[in-house]
Design a protein around this motif. Structure first.
Motif, PDB file in Angstrom:
ATOM      1  N   HIS A  25       0.856  -1.182   0.120  1.00 43.34           N
ATOM      2  CA  HIS A  25       0.014  -0.062  -0.032  1.00 43.34           C
ATOM      3  C   HIS A  25       0.841   1.185   0.152  1.00 43.34           C
ATOM      4  CE1 HIS A  25      -2.700   3.105   1.075  1.00 43.34           C
ATOM      5  NE2 HIS A  25      -1.944   3.422   2.126  1.00 43.34           N
ATOM      6  N   LEU A  26       1.997   1.261   0.813  1.00 44.82           N
ATOM      7  CA  LEU A  26       2.643   2.485   1.010  1.00 44.82           C
ATOM      8  C   LEU A  26       3.251   2.668  -0.168  1.00 44.82           C
ATOM      9  CD1 LEU A  26       3.897   2.088   4.731  1.00 44.82           C
ATOM     10  CD2 LEU A  26       2.470   3.782   3.926  1.00 44.82           C
ATOM     11  N   ASP A  27       3.988   1.767  -0.879  1.00 43.70           N
ATOM     12  CA  ASP A  27       4.610   1.840  -2.134  1.00 43.70           C
ATOM     13  C   ASP A  27       3.456   2.315  -3.367  1.00 43.70           C
ATOM     14  OD1 ASP A  27       7.042   1.764  -3.836  1.00 43.70           O
ATOM     15  OD2 ASP A  27       5.497   0.347  -4.973  1.00 43.70           O
ATOM     16  N   ASN A 118       2.800   1.532  11.398  1.00 41.48           N
ATOM     17  CA  ASN A 118       2.146   0.909  10.047  1.00 41.48           C
ATOM     18  C   ASN A 118       2.123   1.932   8.895  1.00 41.48           C
ATOM     19  OD1 ASN A 118      -0.216   2.953  10.771  1.00 41.48           O
ATOM     20  ND2 ASN A 118      -0.692   1.167  12.560  1.00 41.48           N
ATOM     21  N   GLY A 119       1.640   3.115   9.129  1.00 42.80           N
ATOM     22  CA  GLY A 119       1.788   4.210   8.023  1.00 42.80           C
ATOM     23  C   GLY A 119       3.212   4.583   7.863  1.00 42.80           C
ATOM     24  N   ARG A 120       4.203   3.862   8.625  1.00 43.63           N
ATOM     25  CA  ARG A 120       5.587   4.518   8.506  1.00 43.63           C
ATOM     26  C   ARG A 120       6.580   3.025   8.353  1.00 43.63           C
ATOM     27  NH1 ARG A 120       7.650   9.755  11.351  1.00 43.63           N
ATOM     28  NH2 ARG A 120       6.248  11.310  10.823  1.00 43.63           N
ATOM     29  N   LEU A 121       5.924   1.994   8.114  1.00 49.70           N
ATOM     30  CA  LEU A 121       6.383   0.605   7.987  1.00 49.70           C
ATOM     31  C   LEU A 121       7.499   0.667   7.005  1.00 49.70           C
ATOM     32  CD1 LEU A 121       6.664  -2.306   9.016  1.00 49.70           C
ATOM     33  CD2 LEU A 121       5.078  -2.700   7.340  1.00 49.70           C
ATOM     34  N   ASN A 122       7.559   1.541   5.899  1.00 50.71           N
ATOM     35  CA  ASN A 122       8.571   1.561   4.956  1.00 50.71           C
ATOM     36  C   ASN A 122       9.637   2.621   5.035  1.00 50.71           C
ATOM     37  OD1 ASN A 122       6.831   3.927   4.692  1.00 50.71           O
ATOM     38  ND2 ASN A 122       7.288   3.729   2.510  1.00 50.71           N
ATOM     39  N   TYR A 123       9.706   3.113   6.511  1.00 47.42           N
ATOM     40  CA  TYR A 123      10.699   4.086   6.780  1.00 47.42           C
ATOM     41  C   TYR A 123      11.925   3.204   7.267  1.00 47.42           C
ATOM     42  CZ  TYR A 123       7.935   8.746   6.868  1.00 47.42           C
ATOM     43  OH  TYR A 123       7.341   9.680   6.387  1.00 47.42           O
ATOM     44  N   TYR A 124      13.003   3.969   6.914  1.00 45.04           N
ATOM     45  CA  TYR A 124      14.269   3.384   7.365  1.00 45.04           C
ATOM     46  C   TYR A 124      15.011   4.636   7.868  1.00 45.04           C
ATOM     47  CZ  TYR A 124      18.831   1.224   8.143  1.00 45.04           C
ATOM     48  OH  TYR A 124      20.019   0.818   8.710  1.00 45.04           O
ATOM     49  N   GLY A 353     -10.995  -8.828  15.699  1.00 46.66           N
ATOM     50  CA  GLY A 353     -11.920  -8.115  14.980  1.00 46.66           C
ATOM     51  C   GLY A 353     -11.715  -6.549  14.895  1.00 46.66           C
ATOM     52  N   ALA A 354     -11.230  -6.112  16.159  1.00 46.65           N
ATOM     53  CA  ALA A 354     -11.003  -4.900  16.118  1.00 46.65           C
ATOM     54  C   ALA A 354      -9.554  -4.450  15.280  1.00 46.65           C
ATOM     55  CB  ALA A 354     -10.677  -4.305  17.396  1.00 46.65           C
ATOM     56  N   LEU A 355      -8.901  -5.490  15.223  1.00 46.18           N
ATOM     57  CA  LEU A 355      -7.460  -5.308  14.426  1.00 46.18           C
ATOM     58  C   LEU A 355      -7.794  -5.083  12.981  1.00 46.18           C
ATOM     59  CD1 LEU A 355      -4.139  -5.700  14.166  1.00 46.18           C
ATOM     60  CD2 LEU A 355      -4.849  -7.943  13.651  1.00 46.18           C
ATOM     61  N   VAL A 356      -8.381  -6.002  12.502  1.00 45.87           N
ATOM     62  CA  VAL A 356      -8.952  -5.962  11.030  1.00 45.87           C
ATOM     63  C   VAL A 356      -9.741  -4.571  10.715  1.00 45.87           C
ATOM     64  CG1 VAL A 356     -10.324  -7.067   9.268  1.00 45.87           C
ATOM     65  CG2 VAL A 356      -9.004  -8.352  10.844  1.00 45.87           C
ATOM     66  N   LEU A 357     -10.507  -4.311  11.296  1.00 39.64           N
ATOM     67  CA  LEU A 357     -11.086  -2.986  11.188  1.00 39.64           C
ATOM     68  C   LEU A 357     -10.374  -1.946  11.313  1.00 39.64           C
ATOM     69  CD1 LEU A 357     -14.004  -1.535  10.677  1.00 39.64           C
ATOM     70  CD2 LEU A 357     -14.107  -1.566  13.268  1.00 39.64           C
ATOM     71  N   LEU A 358      -9.614  -1.735  12.442  1.00 46.47           N
ATOM     72  CA  LEU A 358      -8.642  -0.628  12.496  1.00 46.47           C
ATOM     73  C   LEU A 358      -7.617  -0.392  11.577  1.00 46.47           C
ATOM     74  CD1 LEU A 358      -8.372  -0.632  16.339  1.00 46.47           C
ATOM     75  CD2 LEU A 358      -9.401   1.195  14.999  1.00 46.47           C
ATOM     76  N   GLN A 359      -7.054  -1.612  10.953  1.00 44.30           N
ATOM     77  CA  GLN A 359      -6.079  -1.598   9.918  1.00 44.30           C
ATOM     78  C   GLN A 359      -6.711  -1.122   8.661  1.00 44.30           C
ATOM     79  OE1 GLN A 359      -2.779  -1.965  10.332  1.00 44.30           O
ATOM     80  NE2 GLN A 359      -3.003  -2.089  12.371  1.00 44.30           N
ATOM     81  N   ALA A 360      -7.876  -1.619   8.474  1.00 48.78           N
ATOM     82  CA  ALA A 360      -8.597  -1.366   7.058  1.00 48.78           C
ATOM     83  C   ALA A 360      -8.701   0.253   6.968  1.00 48.78           C
ATOM     84  CB  ALA A 360      -9.895  -2.019   7.121  1.00 48.78           C
ATOM     85  N   VAL A 361      -9.400   0.701   8.222  1.00 50.11           N
ATOM     86  CA  VAL A 361      -9.532   2.276   8.212  1.00 50.11           C
ATOM     87  C   VAL A 361      -8.147   2.912   8.051  1.00 50.11           C
ATOM     88  CG1 VAL A 361     -10.117   4.121   9.971  1.00 50.11           C
ATOM     89  CG2 VAL A 361     -11.494   2.027   9.918  1.00 50.11           C
ATOM     90  N   VAL A 363      -5.515   1.996   6.485  1.00 47.28           N
ATOM     91  CA  VAL A 363      -5.150   1.940   5.086  1.00 47.28           C
ATOM     92  C   VAL A 363      -5.878   2.862   4.092  1.00 47.28           C
ATOM     93  CG1 VAL A 363      -5.122   0.393   3.214  1.00 47.28           C
ATOM     94  CG2 VAL A 363      -4.173  -0.283   5.328  1.00 47.28           C
ATOM     95  N   TRP A 364      -7.442   3.047   4.475  1.00 49.28           N
ATOM     96  CA  TRP A 364      -8.325   3.765   3.753  1.00 49.28           C
ATOM     97  C   TRP A 364      -7.699   5.239   4.006  1.00 49.28           C
ATOM     98  CZ3 TRP A 364     -10.928   4.369  -0.358  1.00 49.28           C
ATOM     99  CH2 TRP A 364     -11.741   5.465  -0.476  1.00 49.28           C
TER     100      TRP A 364
END
Length: 486
Positions: A25-27, A118-124, A353-361, A363-364
Motif C-alpha cells: 500500500h505505502l509504495d 503501520n503508516g511508516r512501516l517503509n521508513y528506514y 475483529g478490532a485489528l482487522v477493522l482498524l487496519q482497514a480504516v 489503510v483507507w
C-alpha cells in the motif's frame, strides 16, 4: 471463544501479513520514497564514523544490505520493515514470557495499531534502528533479572554501544536499565555489579571511535541537534504547551488505534474475575516483568517530557518511534487485561475483529489523503513530490549538456536524492553543494565528472533552466570545473 493455537507461529504469520499489506500500500500511494530513506541512501556512499546529522550504524547496516540486494528504495523499505517487525516480535516474546500467549497476542495486535509502525512501516532511519536496540535491551534486562549470566551482560554492552552509535537517544533506555538495577537490588550482588561494569566497558569501547570522530568535527550530530531541537530554549509557557501537545500526540494520535482496541478488549472482559497466580514464585516473577514493562513504557515519555519542560527542548514528534510500542503493556495493565480472562472470555475475539477493522480504516485513510485520494492533504506531503516527472524533464538535456552520464547531483538533500534514485546512473549527491557534509565526493570528482545542479523554485542564478513547478537545473562540465566552485 477464540483460543491461541499451540505450535503455530501466529506471531510470524500476523507480522508477515501485516507487512505485505502495508508495504504494498505505502509504495502504491507515494510518488517518492520517504526523505529519511533517501538520506540514508545518500550517506551510504561512504562508510564513516559519523555523518553530519547522525551517528553511523544505520548507514552501515544499509550499506551491508545494499551489497546484498542493491541500491534502491525497496532495499530501504525491506530493511526498515525487517527491523520494525523484529522489534515487534521481541516485544511479543517478552510479553509471552511474562504474561502468556493470549496476552502477548493481544499486545502485539494493539502495537500494530500504533501509527509509527503501520503508516511508516517503509521508513528506514535512525529511529527505526534505535527501536530494535531498545527492544533487544528490554529482552536482555528480562534475562538479567530472571536468569543472570555473564553472557547477558556482555550482549547488553554490545547492544548499548551499537544503540549509542545509532542514536544518542539510546541513553533513555540505558537510564531505564540503571533504574531496574537499583529497583531490584542488583547492586547488592557482586557478580551483577561486575556484569554491569562489563557492559559499560564493552559499550564504551564500541562507542569510543565515534567520540573521537565527534571531537574532530566542526559540524556534527551534536551541533545539528543543538541547532534543530536541543538548543531551542523555549520560553516557559511555550515549554508547557508544547510538551503537553507532544504527550497528547503520543497517546491519542500515534497510539489511538491501540487505545481503541484495548478499550474494546476491556469491555469484552467485563464481569470476568482474573484468576490469581498459583504460587508466590509466579507472583514474584511476574512482578519483576511488570516492573520492566512499566519502566520501558513510562520512563521514556516522562524523561523526554522533562527535557521539554525543564530544558526548553523542542520535542520532535518522531522521537516516540523507538518507545511507543511499550506504551501498550502500560495501557493493558491500567485496563486490567489479564491472560486468564482473555482465555476465558471474548477479549481475544474482539481484539482480532478490532485489528482487522482498524487496519482497514488506517489503510483507507492513508489512501484517501494521498495524491490519488479524494481528500488530499492541503499542505503538500513529501510523498507527493513528483520525482519521476522531474527526472524525465531534467535527465535528457542535462546529459547532453554534460556530454555524458550524470554522476553527481548538487542540491537540497531530499530532492537531489530523490532525483538520483530515478536515474539509471545512480549518481551521488553533493548535499547543498557542500563537500564538508558529503565525504563521498571530492573536488577532483567534480572536476572530472561535472555536476548537475538542482535549484528549488525561486532560487538559483539567472542561467538556470526552469522546468516543472519552477524547479531549475544547470550543469558545470568536467575537466576544469573546480575553479567554478571554489
Amino acid at each position: 471463544m477464540l483460543r491461541v493455537p499451540q505450535g503455530i507461529p501466529v506471531t510470524l504469520l500476523l507480522l508477515l501479513l501485516f507487512s505485505a499489506v502495508w508495504l504494498a500500500h505505502l509504495d502504491s500511494v507515494a510518488l517518492t520514497p520517504p526523505a529519511d530513506n533517501i538520506e540514508q541512501l545518500t550517506w551510504m556512499r561512504s562508510l564513516e564514523w559519523g555523518y553530519y546529522k547522525h551517528p553511523p550504524v544505520p548507514t552501515w547496516v544499509l550499506w551491508a544490505a545494499v551489497q546484498l540486494i542493491g541500491w534502491s528504495a525497496w532495499t530501504t523499505y525491506l530493511l526498515g520493515a525487517l527491523l520494525t517487525l523484529a522489534s515487534l516480535a521481541i516485544f511479543a516474546s517478552l510479553l509471552r514470557d511474562i504474561h502468556g500467549r493470549a496476552y502477548a497476542l493481544v499486545g502485539l495486535m494493539a502495537a500494530l495499531g500504533v501509527t509509527f509502525y503501520n503508516g511508516r512501516l517503509n521508513y528506514y532511519n535512525h529511529n527505526v534502528v534505535l527501536m530494535f536496540w531498545v527492544a533487544l535491551s528490554a529482552w536482555l534486562w528480562w534475562r538479567i533479572l530472571t536468569r543472570p549470566r555473564w553472557g547477558w551482560w556482555l550482549a547488553l554492552g554490545v547492544v548499548g554501544g551499537l544503540g549509542m552509535l545509532s542514536k544518542y537517544q539510546y541513553a533513555v533506555a540505558a537510564t531505564g536499565g540503571l533504574w531496574l538495577f537499583v529497583r531490584h537490588g542488583l547492586w547488592r550482588d557482586r557478580q551483577q555489579c561486575q556484569g554491569l561494569a562489563l557492559a559499560v566497558v564493552v559499550g564504551g569501547v564500541i562507542f569510543m571511535p565515534h567520540v573521537v570522530w565527534l571531537l574532530e568535527q566542526a559540524r556534527g550530530p551534536i551541533a545539528y541537534a543543538m541547532h534543530s531541537s536541543l538548543g531551542a530554549d523555549l520560553p516557559l509557557l511555550r515549554r508547557l504547551s508544547a510538551t503537553a501537545l507532544w504527550l497528547l500526540d503520543w497517546l491519542f494520535n500515534r497510539c489511538l488505534p491501540a487505545v481503541l482496541l484495548l478499550l474494546g478488549v476491556h469491555w469484552a472482559q467485563r464481569g470476568l474475575a482474573p484468576v490469581p497466580l498459583e504460587s508466590s514464585a509466579d507472583r514474584a516473577l511476574q512482578a519483576r516483568g511488570n516492573s520492566l514493562l512499566l519502566c520501558w513504557g513510562v520512563l521514556p515519555p516522562a524523561f523526554m517530557a522533562a527535557m521539554g519542560v525543564l530544558g526548553g527542548v523542542d520535542l520532535q514528534l518522531q522521537w516516540g518511534t523507538a518507545f511507543a510500542l511499550w506504551t501498550v503493556p502500560v495501557l493493558m495493565a491500567a485496563l486490567g487485561v489479564r491472560e486468564a480472562t482473555l482465555r476465558a472470555g471474548r477479549g481475544l475475539c474482539w481484539a482480532v475483529g478490532a485489528l482487522v477493522l482498524l487496519q482497514a480504516v488506517l489503510v483507507w485513510q492513508s489512501y484517501d489523503t494521498s495524491v490519488f485520494g479524494r481528500h488530499r492533504t492541503q499542505v503538500g506531503h513529501w510523498r507527493e513530490f513528483p520525482s519521476e516527472a522531474l527526472a524525465q524533464a531534467v535527465a535528457g538535456p542535462a546529459r547532453q549538456a554534460l556530454g555524458g552520464p550524470i554522476k553527481i547531483i548538487s542540491g537540497p538533500a531530499s530532492p537531489a536524492g530523490a532525483l538520483a534514485l530515478r536515474l539509471p546512473e545512480k549518481p551521488r549527491v553533493l548535499i547543498d553543494g557542500d563537500l564538508a557534509v558529503s565525504p563521498w565526493i571530492s573536488a577532483q570528482d567534480m572536476e572530472r565528472d561535472g555536476v548537475l545542479e538542482l535549484w528549488p523554485p525561486g532560487a538559483g542564478p539567472s542561467d538556470v533552466h526552469r522546468v516543472m513547478d519552477g524547479w531549475g537545473w544547470r550543469v558545470r562540465e568536467g575537466d576544469g570545473v573546480g575553479s567554478d566552485f571554489f
